[in-house]
Design a protein around this motif. Structure first.
Motif, short mmCIF file in Angstrom:
data_model
loop_
_atom_site.label_atom_id
_atom_site.label_comp_id
_atom_site.label_asym_id
_atom_site.label_seq_id
_atom_site.Cartn_x
_atom_site.Cartn_y
_atom_site.Cartn_z
N UNK A 202 17.82 -50.36 -4.67
CA UNK A 202 17.02 -51.19 -5.60
C UNK A 202 15.87 -50.96 -6.47
N UNK A 203 15.06 -49.93 -5.68
CA UNK A 203 13.49 -49.74 -6.05
C UNK A 203 13.49 -48.45 -6.83
N UNK A 204 14.59 -47.97 -5.73
CA UNK A 204 14.99 -46.19 -6.64
C UNK A 204 15.59 -45.98 -8.50
N UNK A 205 16.00 -47.54 -8.51
CA UNK A 205 16.87 -47.84 -9.50
C UNK A 205 15.77 -48.01 -10.23
N UNK A 206 15.16 -49.06 -10.53
CA UNK A 206 14.26 -48.97 -11.61
C UNK A 206 13.03 -48.18 -11.13
N UNK A 207 12.56 -47.50 -10.31
CA UNK A 207 11.93 -46.77 -10.52
C UNK A 207 12.56 -45.17 -11.61
N UNK A 208 13.79 -44.72 -11.10
CA UNK A 208 14.23 -43.60 -12.69
C UNK A 208 14.36 -44.55 -13.91
N UNK A 209 15.03 -45.97 -13.88
CA UNK A 209 14.76 -46.37 -15.11
C UNK A 209 13.76 -45.91 -16.21
N UNK A 210 12.66 -46.42 -15.16
CA UNK A 210 11.34 -46.50 -15.92
C UNK A 210 10.94 -45.59 -16.47
N UNK A 212 12.47 -42.60 -17.46
CA UNK A 212 13.60 -42.40 -18.20
C UNK A 212 13.50 -43.40 -19.50
N UNK A 213 12.65 -44.01 -19.79
CA UNK A 213 11.94 -44.32 -20.75
C UNK A 213 10.46 -43.87 -21.01
N UNK A 214 10.30 -43.81 -20.30
CA UNK A 214 8.68 -42.84 -20.75
C UNK A 214 9.14 -41.49 -20.58
N UNK A 215 9.63 -40.70 -20.20
CA UNK A 215 10.39 -39.02 -20.89
C UNK A 215 11.00 -39.23 -21.71
N UNK A 216 11.51 -39.86 -21.48
CA UNK A 216 13.41 -39.72 -22.63
C UNK A 216 12.73 -40.31 -24.54
N UNK A 217 12.14 -41.39 -24.61
CA UNK A 217 11.34 -41.98 -26.05
C UNK A 217 12.49 -42.43 -26.34
N UNK A 219 15.13 -45.82 -27.08
CA UNK A 219 14.81 -47.56 -27.30
C UNK A 219 15.02 -47.66 -25.93
N UNK A 220 15.00 -48.50 -25.08
CA UNK A 220 15.89 -48.92 -23.80
C UNK A 220 16.65 -49.79 -24.32
N UNK A 221 17.02 -50.19 -25.19
CA UNK A 221 18.75 -50.62 -25.62
C UNK A 221 19.99 -49.06 -25.73
N UNK A 222 19.67 -48.54 -26.31
CA UNK A 222 19.67 -46.91 -26.01
C UNK A 222 20.32 -46.31 -24.68
N UNK A 223 19.06 -46.60 -23.82
CA UNK A 223 19.51 -45.81 -22.88
C UNK A 223 20.20 -47.32 -21.72
#
Length: 264
Positions: A202-210, A212-217, A219-223
């Motif tokens: 669970x923690x790694x999923x949250x870390x990786x998701x965050x 992706x938001x920061x590095x891909x630029x 929108x969270x909805x698109x991701x």
């Protein structure tokens, strides 16, 4: 630059760790206060810094002084040290609800004031801090302050009117994220996964998701849409989250957080 901390709790320790690791200050140039001898010894042994029980001593010796006590003690501490603070010292406040105007009123004179709101991920070098200052602080001095704050994560300048929003969106929000991780792990345990392993997934999923938001630029909805296949498992889970009011619950919780911050 000589750096002082009034108080040596978790946030002060997070900042100290980053400051010394990134060589913003030499340990010989840092002094911290703590009420208990055990806390002072812990800080001395862990960081190799000067420690004292005397807040006035720390205030006199520091060029930059961080007020790292709980908000309820701010008035008492400021009244204790205000005569030791001159117009050259920079005071950094990390307390929610204590405005620049309130801080200046407590000192009873013009003082270089920086108000910021850090968060506990600073303990692992991934903090997020919102920062504002009064007109007494020069641009060059503000750059020095940002170096201190960025030693344990990221920091951004913003208008003081948004500091209470920072409290909800980054200052308090690690608690919401921890609750989310715990809930996901509980569900995984209910479906048979060992608890320690469930927390890691669970923690790694949250870390990786965050990340992706920061590095891909994107929108969270698109991701989110990228994960939701037609007729698949993820969109079904999203449907239930929306049905149960997850989005509204988060928004209402954060609005309550801002309201409480403004009342402190």
């Amino acid at each position: 630059m000589k750096l002082g901390f009034i108080g040596c709790g978790n946030m002060a320790k997070a900042m100290l760790g980053g400051i010394l690791k990134n060589e913003i200050c030499a340990k010989e140039d840092v002094i911290a206060t703590a009420k208990s001898e055990a806390s002072r010894e812990n800080a001395r042994n862990t960081y190799g810094i000067q420690v004292t029980a005397d807040n006035i001593e720390a205030a006199k010796s520091a060029d930059v002084l961080v007020l790292a006590v709980k908000p309820i003690f701010y008035e008492e501490v400021i009244h204790e040290i205000k005569d030791a603070v001159d117009e050259k010292k920079i005071i950094i406040s990390i307390a929610p609800g204590k405005t620049l105007a309130w801080l200046e009123e407590q000192f009873g004179k013009k003082v270089k004031l920086v108000r910021c709101m850090p968060n506990t991920p600073a303990l692992v070098g991934e903090g997020m801090t919102g920062v504002c200052c009064n007109e007494e602080v020069s641009d060059a001095e503000m750059q020095d302050v940002l170096k201190i704050l960025e030693s344990c994560g990221k920091a951004e300048m913003l208008p003081e009117r948004l500091i209470d929003v920072v409290v909800s969106v980054s200052g308090s929000s690690p608690a919401y994220v921890f609750m989310f991780i715990e809930a996901m792990a509980d569900a995984a345990v209910a479906d048979g996964m060992p608890r320690a392993q469930a927390y890691r997934f669970a923690a790694q999923a949250v870390l990786g998701s965050a990340k992706m938001v920061l590095e891909t630029g994107k929108h969270p909805g698109e991701l989110k849409d990228m994960v939701c296949s037609p007729g698949g498992t993820t969109i079904e889970a999203v449907r239930v989250l929306e049905e149960k009011g997850m989005r509204s619950a988060v928004i209402e919780a954060m609005k309550a957080c801002v309201k409480k911050g403004r009342e402190m």
